[in-house]
Motif scaffolding. Structure first.
Motif, PDB file in Angstrom:
ATOM      1  N   PRO A   1      -8.134 -51.285 -44.798  1.00 32.93           N
ATOM      2  CA  PRO A   1      -8.460 -49.908 -44.408  1.00 32.93           C
ATOM      3  C   PRO A   1      -7.737 -48.878 -45.268  1.00 32.93           C
ATOM      4  O   PRO A   1      -6.874 -48.163 -44.782  1.00 32.93           O
ATOM      5  CB  PRO A   1      -7.988 -49.855 -42.957  1.00 32.93           C
ATOM      6  CG  PRO A   1      -6.924 -50.883 -42.864  1.00 32.93           C
ATOM      7  CD  PRO A   1      -7.206 -51.932 -43.882  1.00 32.93           C
TER       8      PRO A   1
ATOM      9  N   MET B   1     -13.885 -51.674 -46.756  1.00 32.00           N
ATOM     10  CA  MET B   1     -12.744 -51.977 -45.884  1.00 32.00           C
ATOM     11  C   MET B   1     -12.573 -53.476 -45.679  1.00 32.00           C
ATOM     12  O   MET B   1     -11.457 -53.969 -45.518  1.00 32.00           O
ATOM     13  CB  MET B   1     -12.896 -51.275 -44.536  1.00 32.00           C
ATOM     14  CG  MET B   1     -12.702 -49.777 -44.678  1.00 32.00           C
ATOM     15  SD  MET B   1     -12.529 -48.929 -43.102  1.00 32.00           S
ATOM     16  CE  MET B   1     -14.103 -49.300 -42.382  1.00 32.00           C
TER      17      MET B   1
ATOM     18  N   TYR C   1     -17.867 -49.847 -44.832  1.00 33.10           N
ATOM     19  CA  TYR C   1     -17.528 -51.061 -44.089  1.00 33.10           C
ATOM     20  C   TYR C   1     -17.171 -52.185 -45.050  1.00 33.10           C
ATOM     21  O   TYR C   1     -16.152 -52.858 -44.901  1.00 33.10           O
ATOM     22  CB  TYR C   1     -18.719 -51.474 -43.223  1.00 33.10           C
ATOM     23  CG  TYR C   1     -18.574 -52.833 -42.594  1.00 33.10           C
ATOM     24  CD1 TYR C   1     -17.585 -53.089 -41.647  1.00 33.10           C
ATOM     25  CD2 TYR C   1     -19.429 -53.879 -42.949  1.00 33.10           C
ATOM     26  CE1 TYR C   1     -17.450 -54.337 -41.076  1.00 33.10           C
ATOM     27  CE2 TYR C   1     -19.299 -55.128 -42.385  1.00 33.10           C
ATOM     28  CZ  TYR C   1     -18.315 -55.358 -41.446  1.00 33.10           C
ATOM     29  OH  TYR C   1     -18.185 -56.604 -40.887  1.00 33.10           O
TER      30      TYR C   1
ATOM     31  N   SER D   1     -15.596 -52.476 -38.179  1.00 33.64           N
ATOM     32  CA  SER D   1     -14.478 -53.319 -38.621  1.00 33.64           C
ATOM     33  C   SER D   1     -13.663 -53.791 -37.442  1.00 33.64           C
ATOM     34  O   SER D   1     -13.277 -54.953 -37.354  1.00 33.64           O
ATOM     35  CB  SER D   1     -13.557 -52.539 -39.554  1.00 33.64           C
ATOM     36  OG  SER D   1     -14.035 -52.566 -40.857  1.00 33.64           O
TER      37      SER D   1
ATOM     38  N   ASN E   1      -7.170 -43.374 -36.739  1.00 37.57           N
ATOM     39  CA  ASN E   1      -7.593 -42.605 -37.896  1.00 37.57           C
ATOM     40  C   ASN E   1      -8.773 -41.704 -37.553  1.00 37.57           C
ATOM     41  O   ASN E   1      -9.819 -42.181 -37.158  1.00 37.57           O
ATOM     42  CB  ASN E   1      -8.007 -43.553 -39.009  1.00 37.57           C
ATOM     43  CG  ASN E   1      -6.840 -44.407 -39.445  1.00 37.57           C
ATOM     44  OD1 ASN E   1      -5.758 -43.890 -39.692  1.00 37.57           O
ATOM     45  ND2 ASN E   1      -7.061 -45.711 -39.488  1.00 37.57           N
TER      46      ASN E   1
ATOM     47  N   TYR F   1      -7.483 -45.862 -46.113  1.00 43.57           N
ATOM     48  CA  TYR F   1      -8.079 -44.692 -45.516  1.00 43.57           C
ATOM     49  C   TYR F   1      -8.163 -43.519 -46.475  1.00 43.57           C
ATOM     50  O   TYR F   1      -9.198 -42.858 -46.603  1.00 43.57           O
ATOM     51  CB  TYR F   1      -7.211 -44.347 -44.308  1.00 43.57           C
ATOM     52  CG  TYR F   1      -7.933 -43.492 -43.383  1.00 43.57           C
ATOM     53  CD1 TYR F   1      -9.005 -44.017 -42.664  1.00 43.57           C
ATOM     54  CD2 TYR F   1      -7.597 -42.173 -43.255  1.00 43.57           C
ATOM     55  CE1 TYR F   1      -9.712 -43.212 -41.823  1.00 43.57           C
ATOM     56  CE2 TYR F   1      -8.296 -41.371 -42.405  1.00 43.57           C
ATOM     57  CZ  TYR F   1      -9.358 -41.884 -41.699  1.00 43.57           C
ATOM     58  OH  TYR F   1     -10.057 -41.082 -40.885  1.00 43.57           O
TER      59      TYR F   1
ATOM     60  N   LEU G   1     -15.348 -47.890 -39.540  1.00 49.48           N
ATOM     61  CA  LEU G   1     -14.069 -48.321 -38.976  1.00 49.48           C
ATOM     62  C   LEU G   1     -14.290 -49.092 -37.669  1.00 49.48           C
ATOM     63  O   LEU G   1     -13.708 -50.157 -37.451  1.00 49.48           O
ATOM     64  CB  LEU G   1     -13.197 -47.104 -38.669  1.00 49.48           C
ATOM     65  CG  LEU G   1     -12.159 -46.700 -39.698  1.00 49.48           C
ATOM     66  CD1 LEU G   1     -11.637 -45.308 -39.396  1.00 49.48           C
ATOM     67  CD2 LEU G   1     -11.012 -47.700 -39.692  1.00 49.48           C
ATOM     68  N   THR G   2     -15.139 -48.546 -36.823  1.00 46.45           N
ATOM     69  CA  THR G   2     -15.362 -49.186 -35.532  1.00 46.45           C
ATOM     70  C   THR G   2     -16.003 -50.567 -35.705  1.00 46.45           C
ATOM     71  O   THR G   2     -15.628 -51.519 -35.032  1.00 46.45           O
ATOM     72  CB  THR G   2     -16.234 -48.301 -34.629  1.00 46.45           C
ATOM     73  OG1 THR G   2     -15.640 -47.009 -34.566  1.00 46.45           O
ATOM     74  CG2 THR G   2     -16.324 -48.886 -33.225  1.00 46.45           C
TER      75      THR G   2
END
Ligand SMILES: OC[C@H]1O[C@H](O)[C@@H](O)[C@@H](O)[C@@H]1O
Ligand SMILES: OC[C@H]1O[C@H](O)[C@@H](O)[C@@H](O)[C@@H]1O
Ligand SMILES: OC[C@H]1O[C@H](O)[C@@H](O)[C@@H](O)[C@@H]1O
Lengths: 249, 273, 273, 249, 273, 249
Positions: free
Chosen positions: E251, E246, E243, F200, F70, E253, F197-198
């Protein structure tokens, strides 16, 4: 003490407990553990009476609330019939519990009768007020309900105890398994009525989340009632100021 | 200037005892606790309006209107009412309908609180504490709950009626206008709701024994699936359905209890409950 | 216009070390940490009021008044004080009593926070982590807590004194007036209270062995009844009673500890504890 | 290393640890696990010393807080006497713990003596301030407490270690069961003082609900301290804005 | 006065189906769901701007700009957009960029909510319920999740697009200005965050098998120490590190997934993971 | 049904599932339990296929979220290769799981390829918009991705199934223990990416405390996901009004 005497005492006990003289006092008097105490004293089989009383009590723990005077189940009728019979017939606790269930429900209707009749006294009181007849009002509040209550309550329990033993013995062997289980299911469902009634009386839909929190605490976190009560008091205190906020919106 | 009328501890105590002893006895479907509330006011009415029969009649009638609350903490309403009657008898500008309004305004919230805390929580908790004793055959398991519960609740009632009478006399309006009462009721409602949730989970214990045998040998136990969806799903559904029904149709008590009986017996007969 | 007086990192560091090393050493019943707080200000006082002996005396006396806080996070008060002294030395309109007020205002809340978080929670937690090691005979079980706890707390202190000095210089008043400090203290107090509750439950472990034999054969185990009323009732009662006593009578330390000794021995002797 | 040397080192250790030079450093130095480390080094019986130290430590885990400088119990005195004696006499951990309890309490009074005496130095500092005698203030803060502290602390621990072994052996067999248990009870009650003191120092009655939440979390939900700490931080952060609200009302 | 243009249920339904069927199919790194969002607007655009080719072009282009949200609850944005286009076609003073702004403003929060609730929570929960069935070899363990999850999510989408279109028509501005939408999003974010925490703890299961043998015989199991510091330390660290990375670097990835692969293989090889 | 047919069906299934036609429908279609259903139908070994599918599913439960499109892992590729091979080779569930891991990760890159290529269609749509070519836009959205998707997806799975069995058998015996375990570690770490990611995407740092509360509830209080979800909804509802407060500050 012989059976007739036992039947008379139980009849009187039921009459007095359901008279509801003394608000919380009589509320507790109606509970099986208290009935068991009296059965124990009369029969001399205290230990057995208490054990059976405790067993029946468990089933009625969730139904002590009577919002609006409506009882979802009547522990007093159940106990004043099931406990003496179970003790004198040497029945075990589970059998006594099964025996208690239908009387618990029957008691509901008996109580509805009482409260229907009670409407008479309030009309008498209306007239007494007009005449400033204070004594009349007191009598309407205390004397008449007691007298009439005797007529509708004493006979039921007396008869059940006096004639019941034999019938019960026959019944217990005759009653089909599914019916017995049906009574158990009723016992497990009836408390729902009491709780739903209480939520209605509280009457704040926006507070339902607290209901779910309490529910989840018990089913998922195995919380004891006392733990929920303490946490509940703490949360209640901490969020009390929201009273005004909620009002506004 | 006429002499100030003042209730003594005696009249407050009388009101307390009359209501505590009789508030359930004459409880009727029509006007619930109005008869006993009125009766409990008699000593005060006699004293305050001693010289005015008409006012006595009016007061009696005023307290014969619909009233219902939880008796233990509801004694606080008696206290406030006594204080207001006293003010009124001394000439304060308090109408009869103002008194009725305050009674009516408070009785609902206090019923909710009392029912959930005094009856649904306190009582079963006290009994539970002594159930192990009872189970082992000890008569104290029946005697102690009777004494303790009665003592605690009577003490609360007694405290509240006197306290509210005293506070009420000095500043009823203040009390009601500043947020305090609202806060207390709000907090108590929060507690009540949580207790209802916890108690529903503890005491409504319905489950389903249904098993479905799938061709191929494996068996689906319905309760396992319900549990993995939401533990306590059936009890929760039972409480919420009844609640929802009462919200829509009012407290049709007979219908609900009848439905429960039918569902229980049918469910048991068909093996789904 | 006179040249601006400015403390260097050196003086702040000196203040830090003096206070950290000595804040408990000279701690007395009379004025607790006032002596060391004063001592820690000496380097700054010398520099700021280099040309004014009278101001030096006043400053020393000002910092010899009652002071007490938790030393680790209390260094933040040093930082703010240094900043204020600097402002004052540069002619800002800050009275000596203003400085004292801010010290006094902050020392209480910070003591509460530090005592509950640094001492009551952090220290036993760190020790606990290494107790298994110690139990298995490993000397690291004693060495690592010493190093880690000292390092963490010193780092916090060091960070706070510098940070508060810097922030304090730019805008002491702002800092104190906007709600931020209040919020931090409030939040930390909430945490502290929760920790106290959890720690009381964990470390106060008193129970009663009392059993009552009832005629008829059954035995009442008192602790079981207490538990079914409220788990941890005795520990809770102990903490709350002492707390309540201190609220009423002040911190009569000797009386309390004496009472605990007497109750423990008597209780043990009579078999009720 | 012989016993005299051990007694001297323990005396010095106790003196230095209770000097409290280095705020948190000395606070940890007072703990049994640290004392055990030193006893292990000197006696060469590290494993045994650490094990006994860990046992005694458990009893003192709840009393590390010293609000207002008041210690509810002194782990340092308890440890510097009980650990070396237990190790050299080959006592087991529970016996060592029982031995430690009374010294823990004795240490409280020794500490009160220290802080009473410390009042002298502050008065000296008052005068030094008048004369701008900076050196004097430093000496009052660091030198004098160390010197006088030596006199009141070293002898106690030295003597207990030097003469104690025999006495302890006699005592351990002589002490009645109830007294031993009485010490245990003390040990279980004393932390209450520390926590009550800390609540007092926090001094916000309106926040007491959080105390109860923490308490209930542990007794009913078996929460670990760390779990309460994390949840506590989260809640603290989430409710911090109430600071202003509470103020207002 | 020109006749009012009005979308029928038909166009709303078409928009719903196009988006639900295709929102992932053409999802690209460049503009994610913009292509399908635009496609789903075509039926409405044709109807609303039937007589104005230029407006049609503008509308198409407007909806080809960057768009991305969670498709199930994101249909609410379609509803609002349709309502705004309708207003605009009827001459209301709504600029194209206003429409884009509202789309852009809502898509982020709704993505967060939908991802955490619909995908991270609802989907694994539904699958989990039927895993015991699947394990026992029952094909329903695969079929029922497919039907139930699809049905629930489609129902939500369908409800939201119609509801938001209707509400949106009457009072878009109201809806956005009063706090309601903010409150809903805030609450949903709170829920989302809690779900992420719970799911991280449940599904990220990394631990270390490392054991250190100390001279003297005792063994330190690293995982035990980590656990006594903080249970789930490694999983928590993993989530927070990613987190945090990012947040700092965007991101990236590929970098992250590559690092995970390397760490996993290296860690396994060296025996530290 | 013979192996060629099985390979063809798996290839088609993978193509269609990863086409993502039908947003949530295809999302579920990608899951191992659904793939297992099809494998069971074709091979006639339903029970075994479902059991293996359930085993593989467990590993992918945490990776169903795909913020920003993603995927931290591709269950569909893993399942359409591992399940048929495992079933026809009679492998046990743990071996099938180990086999699935690397394909899960490979699938990520295949999906990145898809979404890179998809950029072509949006540019086509830009031009179609200019010409008001509505049919073209629909084709760009539905037809082209399907056609090209076939080319990059079908062959992989077909080949793996057609040629894979032998290779897999050799591989399974040859692969070193640490590599197997390395795949397991990957599987235990990859969900972290999805959750990070979530968080974020939610993008509210001030709400992180709720993340920790959820985390602690599970690791310390053994809360089930459903319990957190219900409590979460309740809390969310109760604190929703803070939306405005937070905004302000
Ligand atoms: O619900 C309020 C109130 O209603 C009735 O009067 C009685 O059943 C009371 O026990 C109850 O508290
Ligand atoms: O209570 C505040 C403070 O008081 C004393 O100065 C010492 O005991 C400190 O350790 C403590 O933190
Ligand atoms: O994160 C928002 C959104 O991004 C992409 O469009 C897809 O992966 C969706 O499933 C996801 O919900």
């Amino acid at each position: 003490m012989n059976n007739t005497a036992l039947a008379v005492v139980m009849g009187l006990y039921f009459w007095f407990a359901n008279l509801r003289f003394g608000y919380t006092f009589s509320g507790m008097l109606k509970q099986p553990v208290c009935v068991a105490l009296v059965v124990g004293l009369i029969t001399g089989q205290m230990a057995q009476a208490m054990t059976i009383g405790a067993g029946i009590q468990l089933m009625f723990l969730g139904v002590t609330s009577t919002p609006g005077g409506n009882v979802p189940n009547d522990p007093a009728l159940a106990a004043t019939i099931a406990i003496p019979i179970a003790v004198t017939l040497n029945m075990n606790a589970p059998a006594a519990v099964a025996l208690a269930v239908p009387f618990g429900i029957l008691g509901v209707f008996l109580d509805q009768l009482r409260r229907t009749i009670n409407a008479i006294w309030i009309h008498m009181a209306d007239k007494d007020a007009e005449k400033l007849n204070y004594k009349g009002i007191y009598a309407a509040a205390f004397i008449y309900p007691a007298l009439v209550g005797f007529l509708i309550r004493f006979p039921v329990v007396f008869a059940a105890n006096y004639f019941g033993r034999g019938a019960v013995q026959a019944l217990i062997t005759a009653i089909p398994q599914w019916l017995m289980h049906g009574f158990e299911v009723m016992g497990s469902l009836l408390p729902a009525l009491g709780f739903a009634l209480t939520i209605s009386v509280i009457g704040k839909k926006k507070l339902l989340p607290y209901f779910f929190i309490g529910f989840v605490a018990v089913v998922y976190f195995k919380a004891e009632i006392m733990a929920v009560a303490i946490i509940g008091v703490c949360i209640a205190y901490l969020v009390r100021k929201n009273a005004n906020k909620e009002e506004a919106s | 200037m006429t002499q100030t009328k003042k209730l003594s501890k005696r009249e407050v105590n009388k009101a307390f005892w009359i209501y505590q002893l009789g508030c359930e006895e004459s409880n009727s479907y029509e006007r619930l606790q109005s008869l006993i509330f009125c009766a409990s006011m008699i000593p005060a009415i006699k004293k305050l309006y001693a010289d005015d029969k008409e006012e006595q009649k009016k007061a009696l009638k005023r307290h014969l209107t619909f009233f219902n609350t939880e008796g233990s903490i509801g004694s606080s309403i008696q206290g406030i009412t006594l204080a207001m009657e006293e003010e009124k008898a001394n000439g304060a500008d308090i109408s009869g309908s103002a008194i009725t309004s305050i009674k009516t305004g408070l009785m609902g919230p206090l019923a909710g609180i009392g029912d959930s805390v005094i009856w649904s929580a306190l009582m079963p908790i006290i009994i539970s504490i002594f159930i192990p004793m009872a189970k082992s055959g000890n008569p104290l398991g029946g005697l102690l709950p009777l004494i303790i519960y009665t003592a605690i609740t009577m003490y609360i009632s007694y405290f509240l009626i006197h306290r509210c009478y005293t506070v009420g006399r000095s500043s009823i309006i203040d009390l009601l206008q500043n947020g305090l009462i609202k806060e207390v009721i709000y907090g108590a409602n929060v507690l009540g709701m949580m207790m209802m949730g916890a108690l529903s989970a503890s005491y409504v214990t319905v489950t389903t024994p249904l098993k479905i045998h799938v061709p191929g040998g494996s068996t689906i136990v319905l309760q396992t699936i319900l549990d993995s969806m939401l533990k306590g799903l059936l009890p929760l559904a039972a409480v919420l359905l009844i609640y929802w029904y009462m919200q829509k149709k009012g407290p049709r008590y007979g219908v609900i209890i009848g439905t429960i009986i039918v569902i229980s017996l049918l469910g048991s007969f068909c093996g789904i409950l």
